[in-house]
Motif scaffolding. Structure first.
Motif, PDB file in Angstrom:
ATOM      1  N   ARG A 224       2.536  10.282  16.096  1.00 62.74           N
ATOM      2  CA  ARG A 224       2.465   9.359  14.963  1.00 62.74           C
ATOM      3  C   ARG A 224       1.239   8.468  14.978  1.00 62.74           C
ATOM      4  N   ALA A 225       0.517   8.408  16.105  1.00 62.49           N
ATOM      5  CA  ALA A 225      -0.583   7.435  16.209  1.00 62.49           C
ATOM      6  C   ALA A 225      -1.763   7.865  15.347  1.00 62.49           C
ATOM      7  N   PRO A 226      -2.177   7.026  14.380  1.00 58.58           N
ATOM      8  CA  PRO A 226      -3.356   7.371  13.579  1.00 58.58           C
ATOM      9  C   PRO A 226      -4.625   7.394  14.428  1.00 58.58           C
TER      10      PRO A 226
ATOM     11  N   TYR B 257      -2.927   6.863   8.043  1.00 56.98           N
ATOM     12  CA  TYR B 257      -1.604   7.433   7.878  1.00 56.98           C
ATOM     13  C   TYR B 257      -1.473   7.918   6.440  1.00 56.98           C
TER      14      TYR B 257
ATOM     15  N   ARG C  39      -6.732   6.686  25.666  1.00 57.95           N
ATOM     16  CA  ARG C  39      -5.967   7.899  25.989  1.00 57.95           C
ATOM     17  C   ARG C  39      -6.359   9.016  25.044  1.00 57.95           C
TER      18      ARG C  39
ATOM     19  N   ARG D  61      -7.397   4.286  22.059  1.00 59.33           N
ATOM     20  CA  ARG D  61      -7.179   3.207  23.015  1.00 59.33           C
ATOM     21  C   ARG D  61      -7.201   3.699  24.463  1.00 59.33           C
TER      22      ARG D  61
ATOM     23  N   VAL E 214       0.817  -1.219   0.000  1.00 55.76           N
ATOM     24  CA  VAL E 214       0.000   0.000   0.000  1.00 55.76           C
ATOM     25  C   VAL E 214       0.855   1.275   0.000  1.00 55.76           C
ATOM     26  N   LEU E 215       1.862   1.288   0.849  1.00 52.44           N
ATOM     27  CA  LEU E 215       2.670   2.506   1.010  1.00 52.44           C
ATOM     28  C   LEU E 215       3.379   2.874  -0.294  1.00 52.44           C
TER      29      LEU E 215
ATOM     30  N   ARG F 139      -8.261   6.419  13.822  1.00 58.32           N
ATOM     31  CA  ARG F 139      -9.030   5.686  12.816  1.00 58.32           C
ATOM     32  C   ARG F 139     -10.499   6.090  12.858  1.00 58.32           C
TER      33      ARG F 139
END
Lengths: 119, 374
Positions: free
Chosen positions: B299-301, B326, B356, B354, B36-37, B303
């Motif tokens: 950096r955390a997506p 991302y 947080r 999650r 994908v990237l 979703r």
């Protein structure tokens, strides 16, 4: 090398094990874009969700393979998540843990058994 | 994968090593061995070839022979200026419902004596029935013997021009019929990536040969649905069923640019589409919530489904992410969410990842600058 059904590998030296994910898991995940690692010093139980891996597709958890204490994490994969795809069984180890009971390693799969699992 | 339909390029996907997944009732390639990237980055750097044959291609012909009759009839279903669309031109449109929600989004093209419409795969049967009921004086045809390919990226023009030289004359949102071999190609200069590029409707029996000719070119790589999603999200484009649906109005969805002056209050053909009272009111007064871009810090997506809060702790959620992931080109996470309209660009909100709450900034879209040939 030992393996879990969650597609982790464990390399043991005495009661200290290095843990990462297998080539198979890395391929299935696709391109990894984010890794969240546990805190060092944390006491974990087998099955605890202690890391998060985000690929371009989805988020997945990594579970503690056995009971023990996290003694070191690999900051390099947090800074460069793509390393998990490039070298999952080498430089892209996730964490090192000190096992509460090293004898439990014997209950995990060896390479041949893991190969059977993934077909 | 029983009961799933296949496009005419199914065997080609297998030959290329695609990973096939169920999507909108079809077995479709989510990625090829490139991943994908790299497929995403290749499209932005050179050219990506996408199979979008699952989408619905519909022909609308006025029985009177006057295109204006079809255009005005279609205007009863969309808040869009169709009658003012010039021959050989295409524009984005929305089917709205009586409550002012969105039934589907689509492209409509003026092809002289008829209209050509492209709709989403998951909605195509419902859209066809909707058109049939709404346009009794038109002959409707669901095209069932053509593949639809998208060739997108800065090298798309050079690649396609080797097979069809005069595509270089087309501007963004032009449509034209061109010959290749003995096949009639229906070409539009448009796409779903934010890049310059083309969508090409090809007769089924020529589709694989045509695709293979393009894929043999050094700059063209096959690209799956995974990268199609990250490309369109970087371009700030909506995905029907996620970012827009019957619970969102065009004004809430920040799609007011798709409603031309002729259909707004005071326009030549103001209103007269489903949900007009609400949509015209929201055009005048604004809506309480609005689709915005989010740039998560770190950096955390974030979703789809991530709940958004106004503060780092306490309070109720003020909205949720409708698409998130991302962005390979921006090298950062990105998301779209519906948030209260009084929150300005640059404001910080918090997304629950999650358990947080992580900060994110309301950011302009597109996240990645577009590069259309106007």
């Amino acid at each position: 090398m030992k393996y879990t059904e969650d597609h982790e590998w464990l390399q043991a030296e005495g009661d200290l094990v290095t843990v990462g994910i297998t080539d198979h898991a890395s391929e299935q995940l696709g391109d990894v874009v984010f890794v969240e690692l546990p805190e060092t010093g944390r006491t974990v139980s087998a099955g605890d969700e202690i890391c998060v891996i985000e690929s371009v597709k989805a988020a997945s958890d990594i579970r503690a393979p056995l009971d023990g204490e996290i003694v070191e994490v690999n900051q390099e994969i947090a800074d460069n998540p793509g390393l998990v795809n490039e070298d999952p069984t080498g430089r892209a180890w996730f964490f090192k843990m000190r096992l509460a009971d090293p004898a439990k390693l014997d209950g995990l799969m060896d390479a041949a058994a893991y190969k059977d699992l993934i077909g | 994968m029983a009961d799933l339909k296949r496009t005419g390029l199914y065997q080609l996907h297998l030959d290329l090593g695609a990973k096939m997944v169920p999507f909108a009732g079809y077995e479709m390639p989510v990625q090829y061995p490139m991943g994908v990237l790299k497929e995403h980055l290749h499209t932005r750097a050179a050219a990506g070839l996408f199979d979008v044959s699952h989408m619905g291609q519909i022909l609308l012909s006025p029985r009177s022979g006057r295109l204006e009759d079809a255009a005005l009839a279609l205007e009863r279903l969309v808040p869009v200026d169709v009658a003012g669309l010039g021959e050989g031109r295409q524009r984005y449109a929305l089917f709205t419902d009586e409550a002012g929600g969105i039934l589907d989004d689509l492209m409509v093209a003026n092809r002289g004596d008829h209209l050509f419409v492209v709709v989403n795969a998951a909605c195509k049967e419902a859209d066809f029935a909707h058109l049939k009921a709404g346009l009794p004086d038109c002959d409707l045809g669901m095209v069932s013997d053509r593949a639809l390919l998208a060739l997108q990226g800065p090298r798309a023009e050079a690649a396609l021009a080797r097979l069809v030289p005069d595509v270089v004359d087309l501007r963004f949102m032009d449509v034209a019929i061109r010959q290749w071999d003995s096949a009639e190609l229906w070409i539009s200069r448009s796409g779903y990536t934010g890049e310059d590029g083309f969508e090409i409707s090809v007769p089924d029996r020529f589709a694989e040969a045509f695709a293979r000719r393009l894929l043999a070119m050094e700059e063209v790589a096959p690209v799956g649905l995974g990268a199609r999603d990250s490309l369109r999200l970087e371009a700030g484009m909506c995905l029907y069923g996620h970012d827009i649906d019957t619970t969102t109005s065009p004004v809430e969805a920040d799609l007011v640019w798709a409603i031309q002056k002729a259909r707004r209050a005071g326009g030549a053909r103001a209103g007269g589409f489903p949900g007009a009272p609400r949509i015209l009111r929201e055009l005048a007064e604004g809506a309480a919530r609005r689709r915005v871009g989010l740039r998560p810090e770190g950096r955390a997506p974030m979703r789809e489904g991530t709940e958004i809060y106004a503060a780092p702790e306490g309070g109720a959620a003020i909205g949720r992410v409708t698409s998130g992931g991302y962005g390979p080109s921006i090298e950062a996470p990105m998301a779209m969410a519906y948030l209260p309209a009084d929150l300005a660009e640059g404001a910080t909100v918090w997304g629950d990842v999650r358990g947080r709450r992580l900060p994110a900034t309301i950011a302009p879209m597109p996240f990645q600058p577009t590069s259309y040939k106007r």
